[in-house]
Design a protein around this motif. Sequence first.
Motif, PDB file in Angstrom:
ATOM      1  N   GLU A 136       0.874  -1.207  -0.008  1.00  0.00           N
ATOM      2  CA  GLU A 136      -0.105  -0.052  -0.189  1.00  0.00           C
ATOM      3  C   GLU A 136       0.807   1.331   0.093  1.00  0.00           C
ATOM      4  O   GLU A 136       0.595   2.179  -0.552  1.00  0.00           O
ATOM      5  N   ALA A 137       2.001   1.348   0.497  1.00  0.00           N
ATOM      6  CA  ALA A 137       3.036   2.158   0.769  1.00  0.00           C
ATOM      7  C   ALA A 137       3.389   2.789  -0.825  1.00  0.00           C
ATOM      8  O   ALA A 137       3.627   3.890  -1.259  1.00  0.00           O
ATOM      9  N   VAL A 138       3.887   1.848  -1.482  1.00  0.00           N
ATOM     10  CA  VAL A 138       4.098   2.034  -3.246  1.00  0.00           C
ATOM     11  C   VAL A 138       3.205   2.444  -3.769  1.00  0.00           C
ATOM     12  O   VAL A 138       3.005   3.537  -4.404  1.00  0.00           O
ATOM     13  N   LEU A 139       1.895   1.981  -3.691  1.00  0.00           N
ATOM     14  CA  LEU A 139       0.600   2.673  -4.245  1.00  0.00           C
ATOM     15  C   LEU A 139       0.235   3.995  -3.691  1.00  0.00           C
ATOM     16  O   LEU A 139       0.110   5.016  -4.844  1.00  0.00           O
ATOM     17  N   LYS A 140       0.535   4.258  -2.479  1.00  0.00           N
ATOM     18  CA  LYS A 140       0.429   5.571  -2.035  1.00  0.00           C
ATOM     19  C   LYS A 140       1.421   6.454  -2.699  1.00  0.00           C
ATOM     20  O   LYS A 140       0.696   7.502  -2.920  1.00  0.00           O
ATOM     21  N   GLU A 141       2.711   6.344  -3.036  1.00  0.00           N
ATOM     22  CA  GLU A 141       3.715   7.054  -3.266  1.00  0.00           C
ATOM     23  C   GLU A 141       3.135   7.187  -4.953  1.00  0.00           C
ATOM     24  O   GLU A 141       3.361   8.292  -5.384  1.00  0.00           O
ATOM     25  N   LEU A 142       2.953   6.185  -5.573  1.00  0.00           N
ATOM     26  CA  LEU A 142       2.327   6.372  -7.068  1.00  0.00           C
ATOM     27  C   LEU A 142       1.146   7.180  -6.987  1.00  0.00           C
ATOM     28  O   LEU A 142       1.021   8.138  -8.006  1.00  0.00           O
ATOM     29  N   ARG A 143       0.248   7.360  -6.262  1.00  0.00           N
ATOM     30  CA  ARG A 143      -1.054   8.053  -6.174  1.00  0.00           C
ATOM     31  C   ARG A 143      -0.628   9.530  -6.041  1.00  0.00           C
ATOM     32  O   ARG A 143      -0.671  10.622  -6.836  1.00  0.00           O
ATOM     33  N   ILE A 155       2.458  10.999  -6.987  1.00  0.00           N
ATOM     34  CA  ILE A 155       3.095  11.124  -7.958  1.00  0.00           C
ATOM     35  C   ILE A 155       2.217  11.711  -9.147  1.00  0.00           C
ATOM     36  O   ILE A 155       2.313  12.535  -9.566  1.00  0.00           O
ATOM     37  N   ILE A 156       1.072  11.080  -9.046  1.00  0.00           N
ATOM     38  CA  ILE A 156       0.096  11.268 -10.270  1.00  0.00           C
ATOM     39  C   ILE A 156      -0.487  12.612  -9.752  1.00  0.00           C
ATOM     40  O   ILE A 156      -0.890  13.390 -10.714  1.00  0.00           O
ATOM     41  N   GLU A 157      -0.867  12.871  -8.613  1.00  0.00           N
ATOM     42  CA  GLU A 157      -1.559  13.839  -8.068  1.00  0.00           C
ATOM     43  C   GLU A 157      -0.768  15.186  -8.290  1.00  0.00           C
ATOM     44  O   GLU A 157      -1.259  16.405  -8.604  1.00  0.00           O
ATOM     45  N   GLN A 158       0.537  15.195  -7.845  1.00  0.00           N
ATOM     46  CA  GLN A 158       1.324  16.281  -7.891  1.00  0.00           C
ATOM     47  C   GLN A 158       1.666  16.821  -9.594  1.00  0.00           C
ATOM     48  O   GLN A 158       1.775  17.800  -9.674  1.00  0.00           O
TER      49      GLN A 158
END
Length: 148
Positions: A56-63, A65-68
């Motif tokens: 979930e930490a990896v998915l959170k970081e991916l989200r 990146i996309i949001e920013q």
Amino acid sequence: MTENEEFYLRYYVGHKGKFGHEFLEFEFRPDGKLRYANNSHYKKETMIRKEVYVTEAVLKELRRIIEQSDIMKEDDSKWPEPDKTGRQELEIVLGNEHISFATTKIGSLLDVQNSEDPNGLRNFYYLVQDLKCFVFSLISLHFKIKPI
């Protein structure tokens, strides 16, 4: 953005040419599965397929990146259409937002600058570079390509 909101990402870049259909594709599924495929027939290479579950930490970081990147605010209507050079596709589901972009392969920032929407296409270009680096890092962390 909460961790429980729906999330999906798929990226594809490819073309059909002298060596057949060559492409790179990866997707992150809501359950954390990362699927990666690289198909190249150059020098008689074969398709590489990898699958791994990320935390979930990896998915959170991916989200993050996309949001920013603000990519969800972009519109590909003025981007170059896919052509004989090839095509790129990016699909993202982030909560209740869904985008799906398609454009030609981008050779350099000069292609971006000469487009009808250089700001939007530049945003796409840099996000794709970040996503590829992210995925290649994850794949190389999990799989030893040439074990010692």
